[in-house]
Design an enzyme around this catalytic site. Structure first.
Site, PDB file in Angstrom:
ATOM      1  N   THR A   8       0.649  -8.860  -6.131  1.00 54.53           N
ATOM      2  CA  THR A   8       1.167  -7.536  -5.781  1.00 54.53           C
ATOM      3  C   THR A   8       2.665  -7.497  -6.016  1.00 54.53           C
ATOM      4  OG1 THR A   8       1.293  -5.839  -4.048  1.00 54.53           O
ATOM      5  CG2 THR A   8       1.609  -8.114  -3.352  1.00 54.53           C
ATOM      6  N   ASP A  70      -7.367  -5.407  -2.877  1.00 53.04           N
ATOM      7  CA  ASP A  70      -7.389  -3.976  -3.161  1.00 53.04           C
ATOM      8  C   ASP A  70      -7.730  -3.335  -1.843  1.00 53.04           C
ATOM      9  OD1 ASP A  70      -6.988  -1.775  -4.841  1.00 53.04           O
ATOM     10  OD2 ASP A  70      -9.135  -1.459  -5.018  1.00 53.04           O
ATOM     11  N   GLY A 154       2.339   3.816   3.077  1.00 50.43           N
ATOM     12  CA  GLY A 154       1.080   4.463   2.702  1.00 50.43           C
ATOM     13  C   GLY A 154       0.649   5.522   3.704  1.00 50.43           C
ATOM     14  N   TYR A 155      -0.599   5.429   4.148  1.00 49.97           N
ATOM     15  CA  TYR A 155      -1.165   6.435   5.058  1.00 49.97           C
ATOM     16  C   TYR A 155      -0.918   6.112   6.532  1.00 49.97           C
ATOM     17  CZ  TYR A 155      -3.654   8.020   0.877  1.00 49.97           C
ATOM     18  OH  TYR A 155      -3.959   8.488  -0.376  1.00 49.97           O
ATOM     19  N   LYS A 176       0.681  -4.617  14.160  1.00 54.11           N
ATOM     20  CA  LYS A 176      -0.105  -4.274  12.972  1.00 54.11           C
ATOM     21  C   LYS A 176      -0.795  -5.511  12.412  1.00 54.11           C
ATOM     22  CE  LYS A 176       0.121  -2.095   8.423  1.00 54.11           C
ATOM     23  NZ  LYS A 176       0.950  -1.474   7.382  1.00 54.11           N
ATOM     24  N   ARG A 182      -6.011  -5.531   6.596  1.00 54.36           N
ATOM     25  CA  ARG A 182      -5.594  -6.745   5.895  1.00 54.36           C
ATOM     26  C   ARG A 182      -5.616  -7.931   6.861  1.00 54.36           C
ATOM     27  NH1 ARG A 182      -1.653  -4.530   3.778  1.00 54.36           N
ATOM     28  NH2 ARG A 182      -2.861  -3.749   2.040  1.00 54.36           N
TER      29      ARG A 182
END
Length: 198
Positions: A8, A70, A154-155, A176, A182
């Site tokens: 990544t 992904d 991101g979201y 998190k 993840r």
């Protein structure tokens, strides 16, 4: 194994992997450390397809252990969309703000109780000479009516985590790293890691 490459260029993701592998004494590098990395077209139908494709392509070209993930968001009211298109939901350029605004627009008429969703992460581990090994982690929640919180990416500002009573973007990095999709995929990987290396 002393070193692993995370496939990544997303610094946020690299930090999450680094926190995991530091405990195992394994150094993490990423595509940010590779000159002119191969550009792998992620055209798979599932998160798993894309993770395997990335891990194998980069692992074979560099001849080293590679972990590719992904991940994305599945919204039940949208039949699982944005899914594998999460990063480019609002267009070919990856734009978090545009993606969030599109998601809000798509869910405009959907009541709160029907806005269930999950973050999904598929992790593929490529070890030279072996088949890719894949694990999947999820994090259940719902899509809020408006953006809240400054953390994450991101979201995260739209994703409400009921069991914590907070938005994903309101969580500290440590919080998190306990509950994210993840994190859950990495926990699965941790439980299988020793057998994978043997």
């Amino acid at each position: 194994m002393k070193k692993v490459l995370i496939a990544t260029q997303n610094a946020g993701k690299v930090r999450e992997f680094d926190a995991f592998f530091a405990k195992k004494g394994i150094q993490v590098t990423s595509l940010l450390d590779v000159e002119e990395p191969d550009d792998v077209v992620e055209d798979g139908v599932t998160f798993e397809d894309n993770a395997i494709k990335k891990a194998e392509a980069i692992g074979k070209s560099l001849g080293i252990p590679v972990i590719a993930d992904d991940s994305g968001l599945e919204v039940d009211a949208l039949d699982g969309a944005p899914g594998v298109y999460s990063a480019r939901y609002a267009g070919s350029e990856k734009n978090d703000e545009a993606n969030n605004q599109k998601l809000l627009a798509e869910l405009e008429s959907v009541p709160e109780e029907e806005r269930t969703a999950r973050f999904v992460c598929a992790l593929a581990v490529y070890l030279p000479g072996n088949q890719c090994h894949v694990v999947r982690g999820t994090c259940e929640g719902q899509i809020a009516m408006e953006l809240q919180g400054e953390n994450g990416f991101g979201y995260d500002p739209l994703f409400y985590v009921p069991k914590l009573g907070k938005m994903m973007a309101e969580l500290s990095r440590d919080e998190k790293n306990e509950i994210s999709h993840r994190a859950n995929a990495l926990k699965k990987l941790a439980s299988e890691w020793d057998s994978l290396l043997s």
